[in-house]
Design a protein around this motif. Structure first.
Motif, mmCIF file in Angstrom:
data_model
loop_
_atom_site.group_PDB
_atom_site.id
_atom_site.type_symbol
_atom_site.label_atom_id
_atom_site.label_comp_id
_atom_site.label_asym_id
_atom_site.label_seq_id
_atom_site.Cartn_x
_atom_site.Cartn_y
_atom_site.Cartn_z
ATOM 1 N N PRO A 94 -29.912 19.869 44.301
ATOM 2 C CA PRO A 94 -31.152 20.058 45.070
ATOM 3 C C PRO A 94 -32.367 19.618 44.259
ATOM 4 O O PRO A 94 -32.487 19.925 43.076
ATOM 5 N N GLY A 95 -33.245 18.856 44.885
ATOM 6 C CA GLY A 95 -34.448 18.372 44.214
ATOM 7 C C GLY A 95 -34.276 17.014 43.560
ATOM 8 O O GLY A 95 -35.251 16.413 43.127
ATOM 9 N N TRP A 96 -33.065 16.527 43.478
ATOM 10 C CA TRP A 96 -32.812 15.222 42.876
ATOM 11 C C TRP A 96 -32.753 14.169 43.969
ATOM 12 O O TRP A 96 -32.430 14.449 45.114
ATOM 13 N N GLU A 97 -33.039 12.916 43.594
ATOM 14 C CA GLU A 97 -32.932 11.818 44.537
ATOM 15 C C GLU A 97 -31.468 11.532 44.820
ATOM 16 O O GLU A 97 -30.604 11.739 43.967
ATOM 17 N N SER A 98 -31.188 11.042 46.022
ATOM 18 C CA SER A 98 -29.804 10.689 46.329
ATOM 19 C C SER A 98 -29.426 9.410 45.585
ATOM 20 O O SER A 98 -30.262 8.540 45.334
ATOM 21 N N ALA A 99 -28.157 9.303 45.241
ATOM 22 C CA ALA A 99 -27.676 8.149 44.488
ATOM 23 C C ALA A 99 -27.588 6.934 45.401
ATOM 24 O O ALA A 99 -27.162 7.026 46.548
ATOM 25 N N ALA A 100 -27.989 5.795 44.870
ATOM 26 C CA ALA A 100 -27.934 4.549 45.636
ATOM 27 C C ALA A 100 -26.536 3.949 45.540
ATOM 28 O O ALA A 100 -25.846 4.098 44.527
ATOM 29 N N ASN A 101 -26.105 3.280 46.597
ATOM 30 C CA ASN A 101 -24.813 2.592 46.571
ATOM 31 C C ASN A 101 -24.938 1.343 45.706
ATOM 32 O O ASN A 101 -25.905 0.601 45.827
ATOM 33 N N PRO A 102 -23.942 1.077 44.848
ATOM 34 C CA PRO A 102 -24.017 -0.118 44.004
ATOM 35 C C PRO A 102 -23.801 -1.387 44.814
ATOM 36 O O PRO A 102 -23.082 -1.395 45.810
ATOM 37 N N SER A 103 -24.425 -2.461 44.362
ATOM 38 C CA SER A 103 -24.261 -3.749 45.044
ATOM 39 C C SER A 103 -22.945 -4.387 44.600
ATOM 40 O O SER A 103 -22.282 -3.936 43.663
ATOM 41 N N ALA A 104 -22.570 -5.467 45.260
ATOM 42 C CA ALA A 104 -21.321 -6.159 44.933
ATOM 43 C C ALA A 104 -21.372 -6.737 43.518
ATOM 44 O O ALA A 104 -20.370 -6.714 42.794
ATOM 45 N N ILE A 105 -22.531 -7.232 43.111
ATOM 46 C CA ILE A 105 -22.673 -7.792 41.762
ATOM 47 C C ILE A 105 -22.478 -6.706 40.707
ATOM 48 O O ILE A 105 -21.825 -6.929 39.684
ATOM 49 N N GLU A 106 -23.019 -5.532 40.946
ATOM 50 C CA GLU A 106 -22.861 -4.425 39.999
ATOM 51 C C GLU A 106 -21.402 -3.992 39.897
ATOM 52 O O GLU A 106 -20.907 -3.719 38.804
ATOM 53 N N VAL A 107 -20.711 -3.958 41.007
ATOM 54 C CA VAL A 107 -19.298 -3.572 40.996
ATOM 55 C C VAL A 107 -18.462 -4.623 40.270
ATOM 56 O O VAL A 107 -17.597 -4.294 39.443
ATOM 57 N N LEU A 108 -18.707 -5.897 40.552
ATOM 58 C CA LEU A 108 -17.963 -6.962 39.874
ATOM 59 C C LEU A 108 -18.239 -6.980 38.377
ATOM 60 O O LEU A 108 -17.342 -7.221 37.574
ATOM 61 N N THR A 109 -19.475 -6.730 37.994
ATOM 62 C CA THR A 109 -19.811 -6.675 36.572
ATOM 63 C C THR A 109 -19.064 -5.542 35.891
ATOM 64 O O THR A 109 -18.523 -5.711 34.790
ATOM 65 N N LEU A 110 -19.012 -4.407 36.548
ATOM 66 C CA LEU A 110 -18.334 -3.258 35.966
ATOM 67 C C LEU A 110 -16.834 -3.472 35.887
ATOM 68 O O LEU A 110 -16.208 -3.181 34.868
ATOM 69 N N LEU A 111 -16.235 -3.996 36.939
ATOM 70 C CA LEU A 111 -14.781 -4.112 37.002
ATOM 71 C C LEU A 111 -14.227 -5.345 36.304
ATOM 72 O O LEU A 111 -13.090 -5.335 35.839
ATOM 73 N N LEU A 112 -15.001 -6.426 36.232
ATOM 74 C CA LEU A 112 -14.511 -7.659 35.619
ATOM 75 C C LEU A 112 -15.251 -8.031 34.344
ATOM 76 O O LEU A 112 -14.634 -8.457 33.371
ATOM 77 N N GLY A 113 -16.557 -7.876 34.344
ATOM 78 C CA GLY A 113 -17.356 -8.318 33.204
ATOM 79 C C GLY A 113 -17.162 -7.486 31.957
ATOM 80 O O GLY A 113 -17.035 -8.025 30.850
ATOM 81 N N VAL A 114 -17.131 -6.170 32.109
ATOM 82 C CA VAL A 114 -16.990 -5.297 30.937
ATOM 83 C C VAL A 114 -15.620 -5.472 30.274
ATOM 84 O O VAL A 114 -15.549 -5.672 29.054
#
Length: 56
Positions: free
Chosen positions: A13-33
């Motif tokens: 409560p009182g915190w901003e809702s989390a934004a959905n990650p974009s496709a580029i962010e997901v690909l960077t996390l899953l493939l780039g790292v």
């Protein structure tokens, strides 16, 4: 089983809702790292042969 997994993003409560990650962010996390980690390990393994320390 699906009742145990929340399908909606819940925040404190009182915190901003989390934004959905974009496709580029997901690909960077899953493939780039993992590719970056693999490249560093590969470079560390091949470096001695590049500088002549691997010769017998």
């Amino acid at each position: 089983m699906t009742g145990l997994i929340p399908l909606e993003t819940q925040t404190l409560p009182g915190w901003e809702s989390a934004a959905n990650p974009s496709a580029i962010e997901v690909l960077t996390l899953l493939l780039g790292v993992p590719a970056s980690i693999f490249a560093v390990i590969l470079l560390l393994g091949l470096a001695p042969t590049w500088f002549g320390k691997g010769r017998g």
